[in-house]
Design a protein around this motif. Structure first.
Motif, PDB file in Angstrom:
ATOM      1  N   GLU A   6      38.740  83.976  10.846  1.00 50.72           N
ATOM      2  CA  GLU A   6      38.570  85.404  11.049  1.00 50.72           C
ATOM      3  C   GLU A   6      37.239  85.712  11.723  1.00 50.72           C
ATOM      4  OE1 GLU A   6      40.387  84.950   6.801  1.00 50.72           O
ATOM      5  OE2 GLU A   6      38.826  84.004   7.997  1.00 50.72           O
ATOM      6  N   CYS A  22      41.938  87.140  13.999  1.00 51.62           N
ATOM      7  CA  CYS A  22      42.188  85.899  13.273  1.00 51.62           C
ATOM      8  C   CYS A  22      42.867  84.944  14.232  1.00 51.62           C
ATOM      9  CB  CYS A  22      43.054  86.148  12.058  1.00 51.62           C
ATOM     10  SG  CYS A  22      43.623  84.639  11.247  1.00 51.62           S
ATOM     11  N   TRP A  36      47.098  90.356   6.453  1.00 55.98           N
ATOM     12  CA  TRP A  36      45.701  90.638   6.139  1.00 55.98           C
ATOM     13  C   TRP A  36      45.629  91.095   4.686  1.00 55.98           C
ATOM     14  CZ3 TRP A  36      41.533  89.475   9.000  1.00 55.98           C
ATOM     15  CH2 TRP A  36      41.689  89.274  10.387  1.00 55.98           C
ATOM     16  N   CYS A  96      42.619  86.613   6.422  1.00 54.35           N
ATOM     17  CA  CYS A  96      43.826  86.417   7.210  1.00 54.35           C
ATOM     18  C   CYS A  96      44.669  85.351   6.518  1.00 54.35           C
ATOM     19  CB  CYS A  96      43.408  85.963   8.609  1.00 54.35           C
ATOM     20  SG  CYS A  96      44.739  85.426   9.674  1.00 54.35           S
ATOM     21  N   GLY A 115      42.407  82.011   5.632  1.00 53.60           N
ATOM     22  CA  GLY A 115      41.116  81.846   6.271  1.00 53.60           C
ATOM     23  C   GLY A 115      39.992  81.978   5.254  1.00 53.60           C
TER      24      GLY A 115
END
Length: 124
Positions: A6, A22, A36, A96, A115
């Motif tokens: 991200e 992302c 998200w 993400c 992420g």
């Protein structure tokens, strides 16, 4: 192995806008529902928005409808979150995530890849 990175977080004031990105590597991005999520300070991680892997359908939380827009560029293996009219309650770490073949309404537990997060701080 899928990796998600991200970017785009920062410190802004109430009413400002930010766009989170992302970038995904590994796997087949076009078959992933991308989501998200965010985790406000001291609270649990919560759903923000998702982009279904097929057909372009999106789904978002009531708290961000009309202000946040999720989009994706399959050619760039990237998903975005455009955040407008930011409020202090949007302050959180934004994550993400990828859910292979998942539904846009899938719960958090079905997202397989995550992420490291990007921090968004909105001051009043």
């Amino acid at each position: 192995q899928v990796q998600l990175v991200e970017s785009g977080g920062g410190m802004v004031q109430t009413g400002d806008s930010l766009r989170l990105s992302c970038a995904a590597s590994g796997g087949t991005f076009g078959t992933y529902t991308m989501g998200w999520f965010r985790q406000p300070p001291g609270k649990e991680r919560e759903f923000v928005a998702a982009s279904y892997w097929r057909g372009g359908r999106t789904h978002s939380a009531d708290s961000v409808k009309g202000r946040f827009t999720i989009s994706r560029d399959n050619a760039k293996n990237t998903v975005y979150l455009q955040m407008n009219s930011l409020k202090p309650e949007d302050t959180a770490v934004y994550y993400c995530s990828a859910n292979p073949w998942g539904l846009a309404t899938a719960p958090r537990r079905e997202y397989k890849y995550w992420g490291q997060g990007t921090r968004v701080t909105v001051s009043s």
